[in-house]
Design an enzyme around this catalytic site. Structure first.
Site, short mmCIF file in Angstrom:
data_model
loop_
_atom_site.label_atom_id
_atom_site.label_comp_id
_atom_site.label_asym_id
_atom_site.label_seq_id
_atom_site.Cartn_x
_atom_site.Cartn_y
_atom_site.Cartn_z
N ASP A 33 0.80 -1.30 0.16
CA ASP A 33 0.04 0.02 -0.10
C ASP A 33 0.73 1.14 0.10
O ASP A 33 1.94 1.31 0.47
CB ASP A 33 -1.02 0.02 1.17
CG ASP A 33 -2.02 0.90 1.07
OD1 ASP A 33 -2.28 1.21 -0.03
OD2 ASP A 33 -2.67 1.07 2.15
N GLY A 34 0.51 2.39 -0.54
CA GLY A 34 1.09 3.57 -0.53
C GLY A 34 1.61 3.89 -1.72
O GLY A 34 2.42 5.00 -1.56
N SER A 78 -6.76 -5.85 -6.49
CA SER A 78 -7.86 -6.29 -6.08
C SER A 78 -9.34 -6.11 -6.74
O SER A 78 -9.08 -5.54 -7.85
CB SER A 78 -8.21 -5.74 -4.49
OG SER A 78 -8.35 -4.29 -4.93
N GLU A 80 -11.69 -4.77 -6.00
CA GLU A 80 -11.94 -3.25 -5.85
C GLU A 80 -11.14 -2.16 -6.67
O GLU A 80 -11.62 -1.06 -7.03
CB GLU A 80 -11.76 -2.89 -4.17
CG GLU A 80 -12.55 -3.27 -3.40
CD GLU A 80 -12.38 -4.69 -2.73
OE1 GLU A 80 -11.41 -5.32 -3.39
OE2 GLU A 80 -13.25 -5.49 -2.38
N ASN A 81 -9.95 -2.66 -7.23
CA ASN A 81 -9.30 -1.69 -8.13
C ASN A 81 -10.12 -1.77 -9.37
O ASN A 81 -9.63 -0.76 -10.07
CB ASN A 81 -7.77 -2.33 -8.30
CG ASN A 81 -6.91 -2.26 -7.18
OD1 ASN A 81 -6.10 -2.97 -6.90
ND2 ASN A 81 -7.32 -1.37 -6.10
N PHE A 82 -11.21 -2.46 -9.57
CA PHE A 82 -11.60 -2.24 -10.95
C PHE A 82 -12.53 -0.86 -10.74
O PHE A 82 -13.15 -0.36 -11.92
CB PHE A 82 -12.60 -3.41 -11.22
CG PHE A 82 -11.96 -4.52 -11.74
CD1 PHE A 82 -11.23 -4.62 -13.02
CD2 PHE A 82 -11.72 -5.73 -11.08
CE1 PHE A 82 -10.49 -5.67 -13.44
CE2 PHE A 82 -11.19 -6.91 -11.40
CZ PHE A 82 -10.52 -6.75 -12.72
N ARG A 209 -5.23 -2.51 8.60
CA ARG A 209 -6.37 -3.33 8.42
C ARG A 209 -5.56 -4.39 7.26
O ARG A 209 -4.85 -4.04 6.35
CB ARG A 209 -7.60 -2.53 7.66
CG ARG A 209 -7.29 -1.51 6.80
CD ARG A 209 -8.34 -0.37 6.62
NE ARG A 209 -8.02 0.41 5.59
CZ ARG A 209 -8.33 0.42 4.42
NH1 ARG A 209 -8.69 -0.76 3.68
NH2 ARG A 209 -7.95 1.39 3.46
#
Length: 308
Positions: A33-34, A78, A80-82, A209
């Site tokens: 992440d980041g 992921s 969710e990246n879509f 998380r």
């Protein structure tokens, strides 16, 4: 001058951490992440952050090889990246495709016998990325020294829901009896990829998380979790050593807890379970603090008929 002093301090800290860790977890899962925040901080585009992050990923492979990690799973893209803008997705797909081909042909991958596999809803990916996945998997399918799992179009809930649906379908078709469903059965319906449970999840970028990552393989094994603030492109070997130290401390705490529970059982029971409790206690006895070990040894001496 300040940068030189900082580098010297980091090297000293890294040497200290190396002395503190005695091994490494078998399976490390990483939430990288980041990348975008790093790019913004540096005044660049999001794609610049992802490309710099890919360089960190290559370094991580070297560190895993150095410390004896046997399996590495990377949360690369992921489900969710879509939801991200189309141009950002395309840039990511460009980089993923490029790196899959690059890794599949890299000498260090073949010299280290690294097996590459993709896990996730890969049918959702563009054909060109699926081609790169097939190429990387076919080029490394005979290797077994380090398993590198690339999570693409991955979502932990989607994986579990898919497994549940497939099992329910087989029960309805009569090819699977509901009473025969156990943990091994569920695992057989999960994505092909991880060959062992996750020992350590690490996440960069400051968020604390695990973002729906490998819930079956990590939560079921009570994996250690390490969160750190550096963005993924800034992640260093000393950060990796800190993560390993967290894993080792957690494993040691687990052994002490098991030993103490067994000690309570030995003191409380006089039934058939006593032998099992003594076996567990003997296995984890050395994990107890010295005072508790001495107390236990005294109790065993008093209870030993041969001592009279």
């Amino acid at each position: 001058m300040l940068s030189w002093l900082r580098r010297q301090a980091e090297r000293g800290y890294e040497r200290m951490l190396r002395r503190e860790v005695s091994g490494a977890p078998d399976h490390v899962a990483v939430i990288q992440d980041g990348n975008r925040r790093y790019a913004r901080k540096e005044g660049g585009e999001a794609t610049d952050g992802y490309r710099t992050g890919a360089e960190t990923t290559e370094q991580l492979l070297n560190w895993c090889d150095e410390f004896g990690v046997q399996e590495l799973t990377l949360y690369t893209f992921s489900t969710e990246n879509f939801d991200r803008p189309a141009e950002q997705q395309e840039s990511l797909f460009d980089l993923i495709e490029e790196k899959l081909y690059e890794f599949a042909d890299a000498d260090r991958v073949h010299d280290g016998e690294v097996r590459i596999r993709a896990i996730g809803e890969t049918h959702m990916l563009p054909e060109r990325v699926r081609d790169a996945v097939r190429y990387a998997e076919s080029q490394t399918e005979g290797y077994d020294s380090l398993h590198l799992n690339i999570a693409l179009a991955y979502g932990g809930r989607a994986e579990l829901l898919g497994a549940a649906r497939d099992a329910a379908k087989d029960v309805a078709d009569g090819t699977l009896a509901s009473e025969d469903i156990d943990a091994d059965t569920v695992e057989s319906y999960l994505y092909e990829g991880p060959v062992r449970d996750v020992d350590l999840i690490l996440r960069t970028g400051g968020d604390e998380r695990t973002s729906n990552f490998l819930p079956w393989h990590a939560n079921g094994n009570e994996a250690a979790v390490f969160f750190c603030t550096p963005y993924w492109p800034e992640f260093r070997k000393l950060d990796f050593l800190r993560a390993i130290r967290t894993y080792e401390h957690r494993a040691e705490s687990w052994r002490i807890a098991r030993a103490r529970r067994a000690l309570v059982l030995v003191r409380a029971m006089g039934s058939a379970e006593l032998d099992e409790a003594r076996r567990v206690l003997g296995q984890f006895r050395d994990s107890l603090p010295s005072g508790e070990r001495e107390e236990l040894d005294a109790e065993e001496f008093e209870a030993d008929p041969a001592a009279d």
